[in-house]
Enzyme design. Structure first.
Site, PDB file in Angstrom:
ATOM      1  N   TRP A 188       9.551   8.065  -0.134  1.00 25.41           N
ATOM      2  CA  TRP A 188      10.308   7.002  -0.796  1.00 25.41           C
ATOM      3  C   TRP A 188      10.927   7.590  -2.051  1.00 25.41           C
ATOM      4  O   TRP A 188      10.258   8.288  -2.810  1.00 25.41           O
ATOM      5  CB  TRP A 188       9.400   5.823  -1.180  1.00 25.41           C
ATOM      6  N   GLU A 229      10.646   5.478   3.855  1.00 20.66           N
ATOM      7  CA  GLU A 229      10.494   4.104   3.356  1.00 20.66           C
ATOM      8  C   GLU A 229      11.758   3.604   2.665  1.00 20.66           C
ATOM      9  O   GLU A 229      12.127   4.084   1.595  1.00 20.66           O
ATOM     10  CB  GLU A 229       9.307   4.056   2.381  1.00 20.66           C
ATOM     11  N   LYS A 231      14.364   0.360   1.232  1.00 25.46           N
ATOM     12  CA  LYS A 231      14.193  -0.724   0.261  1.00 25.46           C
ATOM     13  C   LYS A 231      15.513  -1.474   0.117  1.00 25.46           C
ATOM     14  O   LYS A 231      16.578  -0.861   0.205  1.00 25.46           O
ATOM     15  CB  LYS A 231      13.800  -0.072  -1.056  1.00 25.46           C
ATOM     16  N   ASP A 262       7.788  -1.528   4.133  1.00 24.72           N
ATOM     17  CA  ASP A 262       7.035  -2.120   3.025  1.00 24.72           C
ATOM     18  C   ASP A 262       7.378  -3.606   2.996  1.00 24.72           C
ATOM     19  O   ASP A 262       8.549  -3.980   2.844  1.00 24.72           O
ATOM     20  CB  ASP A 262       7.414  -1.419   1.707  1.00 24.72           C
ATOM     21  N   HIS A 265       9.733  -5.139   0.416  1.00 16.78           N
ATOM     22  CA  HIS A 265      11.041  -4.515   0.199  1.00 16.78           C
ATOM     23  C   HIS A 265      12.207  -5.226   0.874  1.00 16.78           C
ATOM     24  O   HIS A 265      13.266  -4.638   1.055  1.00 16.78           O
ATOM     25  CB  HIS A 265      11.009  -3.060   0.684  1.00 16.78           C
ATOM     26  N   HIS A 289       3.532  -0.584   4.629  1.00 23.42           N
ATOM     27  CA  HIS A 289       3.016  -0.753   3.279  1.00 23.42           C
ATOM     28  C   HIS A 289       2.851  -2.251   3.131  1.00 23.42           C
ATOM     29  O   HIS A 289       3.841  -2.969   2.971  1.00 23.42           O
ATOM     30  CB  HIS A 289       4.005  -0.232   2.234  1.00 23.42           C
ATOM     31  N   ASP A 297      11.104  -7.334  -5.518  1.00 22.18           N
ATOM     32  CA  ASP A 297      10.294  -6.117  -5.460  1.00 22.18           C
ATOM     33  C   ASP A 297       9.195  -6.091  -6.512  1.00 22.18           C
ATOM     34  O   ASP A 297       9.279  -5.394  -7.488  1.00 22.18           O
ATOM     35  CB  ASP A 297      11.270  -4.952  -5.688  1.00 22.18           C
ATOM     36  N   ASP A 299       5.452  -6.131  -5.948  1.00 24.14           N
ATOM     37  CA  ASP A 299       4.183  -5.447  -5.686  1.00 24.14           C
ATOM     38  C   ASP A 299       2.947  -6.167  -6.209  1.00 24.14           C
ATOM     39  O   ASP A 299       2.107  -5.567  -6.869  1.00 24.14           O
ATOM     40  CB  ASP A 299       4.224  -4.021  -6.280  1.00 24.14           C
ATOM     41  N   ASP A 329       0.024  -1.374  -0.507  1.00 19.98           N
ATOM     42  CA  ASP A 329       0.859  -0.907  -1.616  1.00 19.98           C
ATOM     43  C   ASP A 329       1.121  -2.041  -2.601  1.00 19.98           C
ATOM     44  O   ASP A 329       1.919  -2.934  -2.315  1.00 19.98           O
ATOM     45  CB  ASP A 329       2.194  -0.351  -1.082  1.00 19.98           C
TER      46      ASP A 329
HETATM   47  C1  RNT Z   1       8.129   1.623  -4.228  1.00 22.42           C
HETATM   48  C2  RNT Z   1       7.565   1.922  -2.886  1.00 22.42           C
HETATM   49  C3  RNT Z   1       6.599   3.073  -2.864  1.00 22.42           C
HETATM   50  C4  RNT Z   1       5.738   3.116  -4.096  1.00 22.42           C
HETATM   51  C5  RNT Z   1       4.774   4.258  -4.088  1.00 22.42           C
HETATM   52  C6  RNT Z   1       4.199   4.479  -5.449  1.00 22.42           C
HETATM   53  O1  RNT Z   1       8.948   0.543  -4.188  1.00 22.42           O
HETATM   54  O2  RNT Z   1       6.975   0.790  -2.352  1.00 22.42           O
HETATM   55  O3  RNT Z   1       5.830   3.021  -1.708  1.00 22.42           O
HETATM   56  O4  RNT Z   1       5.033   1.941  -4.244  1.00 22.42           O
HETATM   57  O5  RNT Z   1       5.383   5.362  -3.581  1.00 22.42           O
HETATM   58 ZN    ZN Z   2       5.785   1.006  -0.569  1.00 26.71          ZN
END
Ligand code: RNT
Ligand code: ZN
Length: 420
Positions: A188, A229, A231, A262, A265, A289, A297, A299, A329
């Protein structure tokens, strides 16, 4: 540990078993399957994605909120915290590493790291029987120029990170070989722009060329699984993300690599659930993820709910548990970090177990017969089958904590730390 309630746990379990039997669900078989499904824990929740390098004051490309005390400061502390979290989750576990968590004997540039610099992690994982996954940290570094790495307009910047990417694959391959389980190697990059680009193509071409160089060497899937990955957008790069979903999916299909989806994302009304069967037939590997995006975004720590259940049900219904790898994640530094991991691990574990216990054959049969009334009615009823009694039983019989009893243990662990 609820020991005094053992009779209650066992009685509830027997009742649950009888209920599931009515729907032709073999609970013991579901439990056995559950114990084979690994959840890969992201090490970076343990220290707010900081890592162990000493780079001074560089801009971070990961937004982590909070300053809760007690973050791990080195590999030993981080490993101890991870073990503590694992002791509170009855699932099978892997650990997902970033290259910023290397422990080189002398300061080593990020793009010169080798597997030896991860010996501490590899030996520990071998001893504990955890698989390891790996990521090169293409962020928070002086060679991130204006937020760009592999897609930079500057050749020296791209070269720096390509070297890190090539090395990252070697490290992953070596990890997979030494542990005897394939290492998911994920890329990523945060590359993107806050405002409207004048030339999108140049960045995408740069990224293609960098990836081509990274993937030039063919490595056996037996030990390494490469995934990319994408986004939708990131905080601070709202106008343009070079590594968008379409970009990586197209690159992956054309070049025979995998993708990482993810769940945080996508557009808030878009879900990764629908993407699994759309993508899996065309790529070798899919890593998830599993995250919780709140509005964007963001997390947030993973919690239970329809969204997570729908994801795990989708994997179960398509019999994808052996094809799709599950990683977590999220990062939140406003609460106890071990607790954050435990909450995420337990919510993922519960949702996997609940999916395995669903009488899928009945909803599938209703759909195949065109009986959509039954399909919806059964889906609704099945949400309330007594899976939690089975979960408590799994926790109890694996010596994990039943119910909220783990929280006292995390608090005791926290008060025993001497880190500030
Ligand atoms: C970031 C991505 C990625 C990170 C990690 C730290 O938007 O989700 O996976 O969370 O690489
Ligand atoms: Zn991620």
């Amino acid at each position: 540990m609820y020991r005094n309630k053992e009779d209650v746990i066992l009685r509830n379990y027997d009742h649950a078993k009888a209920v599931y039997k009515d729907f032709d669900v073999d609970v013991d078989k579901a439990i056995e399957k559950f114990k084979t499904i690994p959840i890969s824990l992201h090490c970076w929740q343990g220290d707010d994605v900081k890592g162990f390098e000493d780079l001074g004051d560089v801009e971070s490309q990961n937004v982590v909120t909070g300053s809760y005390p007690g973050a791990a400061r080195n590999g030993d502390e981080l490993r101890a915290d991870i073990e503590k979290a694992f002791s509170m989750s009855p699932a099978k576990h892997r650990v997902n590493l970033h290259s910023i968590y290397a422990e080189p004997k002398k300061p080593t540039p990020r793009n010169e790291l080798t597997a030896d610099d991860f010996n501490g992690w590899i030996e520990w994982a071998k001893e504990k029987d955890y698989g390891l996954d790996f990521n090169v940290s293409f962020f928070t570094h002086p060679m991130m120029v204006d937020g760009f790495s592999l897609a930079s307009r500057r050749k020296d910047v791209r070269d720096y990170w390509v070297k890190a990417g090539v090395g990252g694959r070697e490290i992953s391959y070596e990890i997979g070989k030494r542990l005897g389980t394939p290492c998911y190697h994920n890329i990523w990059v945060p590359d993107g722009l806050k405002d409207i680009p004048a030339n999108r193509l140049v960045y995408r071409q740069n990224l293609i060329e960098s990836l081509d160089r990274i993937f030039e060497k063919k490595l056996d899937r037996k030990y390494i699984r490469d995934v990319l990955e994408g986004k939708l957008f990131g905080i601070g790069i709202e106008s343009f993300t070079v590594g968008s979903h379409e970009f990586y999916l197209a690159y992956a299909v054309k070049n025979g690599v995998g993708v990482c989806l993810d769940t945080g994302h996508y557009h808030p009304t878009e879900t990764a659930v629908d993407k699994i069967t759309a993508v899996a037939p065309f790529v070798d590997d899919v890593l998830l993820h599993v995250s919780r995006g709140v509005r964007w975004d963001s997390d947030h720590v993973l919690i239970q709910g329809d969204e997570l259940d729908a994801l795990m049900l989708e994997i179960k219904r398509g019999d994808f548990f052996d094809k799709i790898a599950i990683g977590l994640d999220f990062f939140d530094a406003s609460i106890n970090r071990v607790a954050a991991w435990v909450i995420g691990l337990r919510s993922a574990g519960k949702s996997i177990l609940k999916a395995l216990l669903e009488p899928t054959h009945l909803v599938e049969e209703a759909e195949a017969n065109g009986d959509y009334t039954s399909r919806l009615a059964l889906m609704e009823e099945f949400k309330n089958l007594p899976f939690n009694a089975v979960w408590d039983y799994v926790c109890h019989t694996t010596g994990t904590y039943v119910g909220s009893t783990w929280l006292d243990e995390v608090k005791a662990y926290e008060s025993g730390l001497n880190r500030n």
